[in-house]
Design a protein around this motif. Structure first.
Motif, PDB file in Angstrom:
ATOM      1  N   MET A  68      -4.229  24.241  -5.021  1.00 39.05           N
ATOM      2  CA  MET A  68      -3.587  22.914  -5.088  1.00 39.05           C
ATOM      3  C   MET A  68      -3.854  22.152  -3.785  1.00 39.05           C
ATOM      4  O   MET A  68      -3.471  22.605  -2.722  1.00 39.05           O
TER       5      MET A  68
ATOM      6  N   TRP B  52      -3.737  19.019  -0.949  1.00 39.73           N
ATOM      7  CA  TRP B  52      -2.619  18.255  -0.376  1.00 39.73           C
ATOM      8  C   TRP B  52      -2.479  16.876  -1.005  1.00 39.73           C
ATOM      9  O   TRP B  52      -1.394  16.320  -1.054  1.00 39.73           O
ATOM     10  N   LEU B  53      -3.595  16.314  -1.518  1.00 39.74           N
ATOM     11  CA  LEU B  53      -3.543  14.975  -2.107  1.00 39.74           C
ATOM     12  C   LEU B  53      -2.693  14.972  -3.379  1.00 39.74           C
ATOM     13  O   LEU B  53      -1.908  14.051  -3.618  1.00 39.74           O
ATOM     14  N   LYS B  54      -2.828  16.049  -4.181  1.00 42.45           N
ATOM     15  CA  LYS B  54      -2.032  16.164  -5.412  1.00 42.45           C
ATOM     16  C   LYS B  54      -0.555  16.316  -5.066  1.00 42.45           C
ATOM     17  O   LYS B  54       0.302  15.702  -5.698  1.00 42.45           O
TER      18      LYS B  54
ATOM     19  N   SER C  63       0.925  15.328  -2.301  1.00 48.01           N
ATOM     20  CA  SER C  63       1.419  14.055  -1.751  1.00 48.01           C
ATOM     21  C   SER C  63       1.680  13.054  -2.873  1.00 48.01           C
ATOM     22  O   SER C  63       2.661  12.304  -2.828  1.00 48.01           O
ATOM     23  N   THR C  64       0.792  13.014  -3.880  1.00 45.94           N
ATOM     24  CA  THR C  64       0.983  12.096  -5.004  1.00 45.94           C
ATOM     25  C   THR C  64       2.257  12.445  -5.769  1.00 45.94           C
ATOM     26  O   THR C  64       3.027  11.556  -6.149  1.00 45.94           O
ATOM     27  N   ALA C  65       2.490  13.750  -5.964  1.00 49.05           N
ATOM     28  CA  ALA C  65       3.709  14.186  -6.657  1.00 49.05           C
ATOM     29  C   ALA C  65       4.947  13.780  -5.857  1.00 49.05           C
ATOM     30  O   ALA C  65       5.928  13.278  -6.434  1.00 49.05           O
ATOM     31  N   ILE C  66       4.880  13.946  -4.519  1.00 47.19           N
ATOM     32  CA  ILE C  66       6.011  13.544  -3.666  1.00 47.19           C
ATOM     33  C   ILE C  66       6.256  12.039  -3.790  1.00 47.19           C
ATOM     34  O   ILE C  66       7.389  11.574  -3.915  1.00 47.19           O
ATOM     35  N   PHE C  67       5.146  11.270  -3.812  1.00 45.81           N
ATOM     36  CA  PHE C  67       5.254   9.811  -3.938  1.00 45.81           C
ATOM     37  C   PHE C  67       5.963   9.439  -5.250  1.00 45.81           C
ATOM     38  O   PHE C  67       6.870   8.606  -5.267  1.00 45.81           O
ATOM     39  N   LEU C  68       5.551  10.082  -6.343  1.00 50.97           N
ATOM     40  CA  LEU C  68       6.144   9.769  -7.654  1.00 50.97           C
ATOM     41  C   LEU C  68       7.615  10.187  -7.715  1.00 50.97           C
ATOM     42  O   LEU C  68       8.443   9.485  -8.304  1.00 50.97           O
ATOM     43  N   ILE C  69       7.938  11.315  -7.077  1.00 54.96           N
ATOM     44  CA  ILE C  69       9.343  11.763  -7.076  1.00 54.96           C
ATOM     45  C   ILE C  69      10.202  10.784  -6.247  1.00 54.96           C
ATOM     46  O   ILE C  69      11.313  10.442  -6.642  1.00 54.96           O
ATOM     47  N   LEU C  70       9.635  10.295  -5.122  1.00 53.30           N
ATOM     48  CA  LEU C  70      10.356   9.288  -4.324  1.00 53.30           C
ATOM     49  C   LEU C  70      10.585   8.023  -5.146  1.00 53.30           C
ATOM     50  O   LEU C  70      11.632   7.388  -5.066  1.00 53.30           O
ATOM     51  N   LEU C  71       9.572   7.675  -5.942  1.00 53.56           N
ATOM     52  CA  LEU C  71       9.679   6.497  -6.816  1.00 53.56           C
ATOM     53  C   LEU C  71      10.824   6.679  -7.813  1.00 53.56           C
ATOM     54  O   LEU C  71      11.583   5.747  -8.082  1.00 53.56           O
ATOM     55  N   LEU C  72      10.954   7.907  -8.310  1.00 60.18           N
ATOM     56  CA  LEU C  72      12.053   8.205  -9.250  1.00 60.18           C
ATOM     57  C   LEU C  72      13.404   8.069  -8.558  1.00 60.18           C
ATOM     58  O   LEU C  72      14.343   7.506  -9.119  1.00 60.18           O
ATOM     59  N   VAL C  73      13.474   8.584  -7.309  1.00 58.72           N
ATOM     60  CA  VAL C  73      14.727   8.482  -6.541  1.00 58.72           C
ATOM     61  C   VAL C  73      15.086   7.007  -6.350  1.00 58.72           C
ATOM     62  O   VAL C  73      16.257   6.607  -6.442  1.00 58.72           O
TER      63      VAL C  73
END
Lengths: 220, 61
Positions: free
Chosen positions: B1, B3-5, B7-17
């Motif tokens: 896995m 780091w870009l994937k 980081s993208t997942a973290i970005f999307l989870i932050l968007l959900l928050v």
């Protein structure tokens, strides 16, 4: 007292028209600015990591700075910062598609398609004057489901799911264009800075999702 | 896995928050649809779907 009713209605209509005009003017300028920053990042050949950092930066501005500045002139600067960062972040994606044999056709079709969808949906709301405020809850739930599916697909990597997510995002963002335009028309949104950011994000997401779909079907 | 994937997942989870409080607010404050409202939404959305099918046909032929 009744004599004042028409003047109140006229004043309200003038106010709505002003918000609408300012929103479309700021949206046009920020789209041009965004295209310029995208061109700059394409020339600079920035990496996908920089693109992601720009998205984080734009999210932080939308989250922390925009709500505090939207009522002041500083809000316009924040809108330019957000759209500039998001435009700059598009560079690696555009470079990827332009490296395909029919890449320029794909990008041009996505750009034109996004413009036509936006004009048609905005024209529909402005012509019918319908109130789409009832869609708010439905749209936000649709967006959350699409984001959850996108998070899952980062790890699953299913191409068909990726295609379905892009299609769903286009539909949800089209709904948001109807919703936001209707909010402005009916006086639910009186801040053109917020309206511009909302419409810009819808356009941005429609463009990237359409590019993704056309890239899958049109890749020679 | 890579780091870009992640980081993208973290970005999307932050968007959900970011979206969840707004979702709660919108769900509790959205007015109910009246008769004919959903039909008025379906018409332009079907138009968007048809237009995308046309674009896909254009780039794939």
């Amino acid at each position: 007292m009744d004599n004042y009713q028409p003047s109140i209605a006229a004043s309200s209509a003038l106010s709505v028209n002003k918000v609408l005009r300012n929103t479309y003017m700021l949206l046009s300028i920020t789209l041009i600015f965004s295209a310029l920053t995208a061109a700059l990042s394409m020339v600079m050949q920035v990496s996908p990591g920089v693109s992601l950092a720009c998205s984080f930066g734009a999210l932080a501005l939308i989250w922390f700075v925009l709500p505090r500045t939207a009522q002041s002139a500083a809000g316009i600067g924040v809108v330019f910062a957000i759209t500039g960062l998001l435009g700059f972040g598009l560079g690696p994606v555009l470079n990827h598609y332009l490296s395909l044999s029919n890449g320029s056709e794909l990008v041009a079709t996505s750009l034109g398609g996004t413009g036509i969808i936006f004009l048609a949906l905005s024209g529909y709301v402005l012509t019918t004057r319908r109130d789409f405020s009832f869609m708010g809850g439905f749209l936000i739930v649709g967006l959350i489901i699409a984001i959850l599916a996108a998070v899952a697909n980062i790890f699953l990597g299913i191409p068909a799911l990726s295609l379905a997510i892009s299609a769903a995002i286009i539909l949800v963002m089209s709904g948001f264009i109807l919703y936001e335009t209707s909010q402005v028309v009916h006086g639910g949104e009186t801040n053109y800075v917020m309206a511009t950011v909302s419409l810009y994000l819808s356009l941005y997401n429609i463009f990237t999702s359409l590019l993704h779909i056309l890239g899958i079907f049109g890749d020679e | 896995m890579d780091w870009l994937k992640i980081s993208t997942a973290i970005f999307l989870i932050l968007l959900l928050v970011f979206l969840l409080p707004r979702a709660k607010h919108m769900l509790s404050n959205s007015p109910k649809a009246e008769k004919g409202d959903w039909q008025a939404v379906l018409l332009p959305l079907i138009g968007v779907v048809g237009f995308i099918v046309l674009l896909v046909w254009m780039v794939s032929k």
